[in-house]
Design a protein around this motif. Structure first.
Motif, short mmCIF file in Angstrom:
data_model
loop_
_atom_site.label_atom_id
_atom_site.label_comp_id
_atom_site.label_asym_id
_atom_site.label_seq_id
_atom_site.Cartn_x
_atom_site.Cartn_y
_atom_site.Cartn_z
N ARG A 38 0.84 -1.20 0.00
CA ARG A 38 0.00 0.00 0.00
C ARG A 38 0.87 1.25 0.00
N ASN A 39 1.91 1.26 0.84
CA ASN A 39 2.81 2.42 0.87
C ASN A 39 3.53 2.58 -0.45
N LEU A 40 3.97 1.48 -1.02
CA LEU A 40 4.65 1.55 -2.32
C LEU A 40 3.70 2.04 -3.40
N ALA A 41 2.46 1.55 -3.36
CA ALA A 41 1.48 1.97 -4.36
C ALA A 41 1.17 3.46 -4.22
N THR A 42 1.07 3.94 -2.99
CA THR A 42 0.82 5.36 -2.74
C THR A 42 2.00 6.20 -3.24
N GLU A 43 3.21 5.75 -2.93
CA GLU A 43 4.40 6.47 -3.39
C GLU A 43 4.47 6.46 -4.91
N HIS A 44 4.15 5.33 -5.51
CA HIS A 44 4.15 5.22 -6.97
C HIS A 44 3.16 6.20 -7.58
N GLU A 45 1.97 6.27 -7.02
CA GLU A 45 0.95 7.19 -7.52
C GLU A 45 1.42 8.64 -7.40
N SER A 46 2.03 8.97 -6.28
CA SER A 46 2.54 10.32 -6.08
C SER A 46 3.62 10.65 -7.10
N LEU A 47 4.53 9.71 -7.31
CA LEU A 47 5.60 9.94 -8.29
C LEU A 47 5.05 10.03 -9.71
N MET A 48 4.04 9.24 -10.03
CA MET A 48 3.43 9.31 -11.35
C MET A 48 2.76 10.66 -11.57
N GLN A 49 2.09 11.19 -10.56
CA GLN A 49 1.47 12.50 -10.68
C GLN A 49 2.52 13.59 -10.90
N LYS A 50 3.63 13.49 -10.18
CA LYS A 50 4.72 14.45 -10.36
C LYS A 50 5.31 14.32 -11.75
N TYR A 51 5.48 13.09 -12.21
CA TYR A 51 6.01 12.84 -13.55
C TYR A 51 5.10 13.44 -14.61
N LEU A 52 3.79 13.21 -14.50
CA LEU A 52 2.84 13.76 -15.46
C LEU A 52 2.85 15.28 -15.43
N HIS A 53 2.97 15.84 -14.25
CA HIS A 53 3.04 17.30 -14.13
C HIS A 53 4.29 17.82 -14.83
N LEU A 54 5.42 17.15 -14.63
CA LEU A 54 6.65 17.56 -15.30
C LEU A 54 6.53 17.43 -16.81
N LEU A 55 5.86 16.38 -17.28
CA LEU A 55 5.64 16.24 -18.72
C LEU A 55 4.83 17.41 -19.26
N GLN A 56 3.83 17.83 -18.51
CA GLN A 56 3.02 18.98 -18.93
C GLN A 56 3.89 20.24 -18.99
N ILE A 57 4.74 20.42 -18.01
CA ILE A 57 5.63 21.59 -17.99
C ILE A 57 6.56 21.56 -19.20
N VAL A 58 7.13 20.39 -19.48
CA VAL A 58 8.04 20.27 -20.61
C VAL A 58 7.31 20.59 -21.91
N GLU A 59 6.11 20.07 -22.08
CA GLU A 59 5.34 20.34 -23.30
C GLU A 59 5.01 21.82 -23.42
N THR A 60 4.67 22.46 -22.31
CA THR A 60 4.40 23.90 -22.32
C THR A 60 5.65 24.67 -22.71
N GLU A 61 6.78 24.27 -22.14
CA GLU A 61 8.04 24.94 -22.47
C GLU A 61 8.39 24.75 -23.94
#
Length: 85
Positions: A38-61
């Motif tokens: 559960r902790n790993l899954a939660t951490e994975h979800e958090s990291l995936m959200q950060k990754y997707l956010h960074l992808l959005q930033i990169v695309e905007t840039e």
């Protein structure tokens, strides 16, 4: 020092692991015992959200950079036009 990790899934292959000393072995076994999916899954979800956010930033840039390149090209054309007048 060897230990084996068996998973609850029939198709999952067991892992045979080895350490150089008993302390490392005990540390590994303790860490694995305290691991939580559960902790790993939660951490994975958090990291995936950060990754997707960074992808959005990169695309905007990329979009901003492309627009700036076009503006520079347009200004260079305008400068050349004005020089020729």
């Amino acid at each position: 020092y060897y230990f084996t990790i068996n998973f609850g899934h029939d198709a999952q292959k067991a892992l045979d692991l080895r350490t150089e000393d008993v302390k490392d072995c005990d540390d590994w076994v303790a860490a694995i015992g305290h691991a939580s999916y559960r902790n790993l899954a939660t951490e994975h979800e958090s990291l995936m959200q950060k990754y997707l956010h960074l992808l959005q930033i990169v695309e905007t840039e990329k979009t901003v950079a492309k627009r700036l390149r076009h503006q520079i090209e347009d200004q260079e054309i305008e400068v050349e036009r004005l020089k020729s007048e």
